[in-house]
Design a protein around this motif. Structure first.
Motif, PDB file in Angstrom:
ATOM      1  N   GLU A  42      66.792  58.475  79.192  1.00 54.30           N
ATOM      2  CA  GLU A  42      67.804  59.517  79.081  1.00 54.30           C
ATOM      3  C   GLU A  42      68.775  59.413  80.244  1.00 54.30           C
ATOM      4  N   PHE A  43      70.020  59.730  79.964  1.00 60.67           N
ATOM      5  CA  PHE A  43      71.069  59.673  80.975  1.00 60.67           C
ATOM      6  C   PHE A  43      71.899  60.945  80.832  1.00 60.67           C
ATOM      7  N   ARG A  47      73.092  61.504  76.629  1.00 62.64           N
ATOM      8  CA  ARG A  47      73.231  60.062  76.428  1.00 62.64           C
ATOM      9  C   ARG A  47      71.925  59.320  76.692  1.00 62.64           C
ATOM     10  N   ILE A  48      71.900  58.097  76.216  1.00 60.35           N
ATOM     11  CA  ILE A  48      70.782  57.187  76.417  1.00 60.35           C
ATOM     12  C   ILE A  48      71.321  56.005  77.212  1.00 60.35           C
ATOM     13  N   LYS A  49      70.650  55.669  78.303  1.00 66.16           N
ATOM     14  CA  LYS A  49      71.073  54.526  79.100  1.00 66.16           C
ATOM     15  C   LYS A  49      70.171  53.340  78.767  1.00 66.16           C
ATOM     16  N   CYS A  50      70.792  52.237  78.384  1.00 69.50           N
ATOM     17  CA  CYS A  50      70.087  50.984  78.143  1.00 69.50           C
ATOM     18  C   CYS A  50      70.357  50.080  79.339  1.00 69.50           C
ATOM     19  N   VAL A  51      69.289  49.558  79.934  1.00 67.76           N
ATOM     20  CA  VAL A  51      69.413  48.714  81.116  1.00 67.76           C
ATOM     21  C   VAL A  51      68.835  47.341  80.776  1.00 67.76           C
ATOM     22  N   PHE A  52      69.606  46.295  81.033  1.00 67.74           N
ATOM     23  CA  PHE A  52      69.215  44.923  80.754  1.00 67.74           C
ATOM     24  C   PHE A  52      69.287  44.137  82.060  1.00 67.74           C
ATOM     25  N   GLU A  53      68.224  43.378  82.381  1.00 62.17           N
ATOM     26  CA  GLU A  53      68.200  42.610  83.628  1.00 62.17           C
ATOM     27  C   GLU A  53      67.665  41.205  83.355  1.00 62.17           C
ATOM     28  N   ASP A  54      68.203  40.233  84.094  1.00 64.93           N
ATOM     29  CA  ASP A  54      67.688  38.866  83.974  1.00 64.93           C
ATOM     30  C   ASP A  54      66.832  38.521  85.193  1.00 64.93           C
ATOM     31  N   ASP A  55      66.246  37.326  85.184  1.00 71.77           N
ATOM     32  CA  ASP A  55      65.367  36.904  86.273  1.00 71.77           C
ATOM     33  C   ASP A  55      66.098  36.721  87.601  1.00 71.77           C
TER      34      ASP A  55
END
Length: 87
Positions: A42-43, A47-55
Motif C-alpha cells: 500500500e502507498f 494507491r498500490i506501490k510496485c517495487v522492482f529491483e535487479d541484482d
C-alpha cells in the motif's frame, strides 16, 4: 540492467544543486531488465506501490491507483491463460 532514455534533457549543476535549463518539456523512459525482486504494498490511502529491483541494486517504483492495479492483474491473468510467457 537499467536503461534510461532522456529527451530534451538539459540541466545545470551549480554548487551541488541541479537546475532545469530550457523549457519544461523533458521526458524520460526507464526500463529495468532481469528483475530479481518484486514487491507490492500500500502507498498512501488509495494507491498500490510496485517495487522492482535487479541484482545490481537498480530499482524502479510504480504507484498505481486500484483500477490500474486491477488492469495489470487482469493483463497478467490473460497472459497466464493464453500467452507463451507462462509455458
Amino acid at each position: 540492467m537499467l536503461t534510461l532514455q532522456l529527451d530534451s534533457f538539459d540541466v545545470e549543476l551549480k554548487d551541488g544543486a541541479i537546475k532545469n535549463v530550457g523549457p519544461a518539456d523533458k521526458s524520460a523512459t526507464a526500463k529495468l531488465f532481469d528483475v530479481s525482486d518484486v514487491e507490492a504494498r500500500e502507498f498512501g490511502d488509495k494507491r498500490i506501490k510496485c517495487v522492482f529491483e535487479d541484482d545490481e541494486g537498480n530499482e524502479v517504483q510504480v504507484a498505481l491507483f486500484p483500477e490500474q492495479a486491477r488492469e495489470l492483474r487482469e493483463g497478467i491473468e490473460a497472459l497466464e491463460d493464453g500467452g507463451r510467457a507462462f509455458d
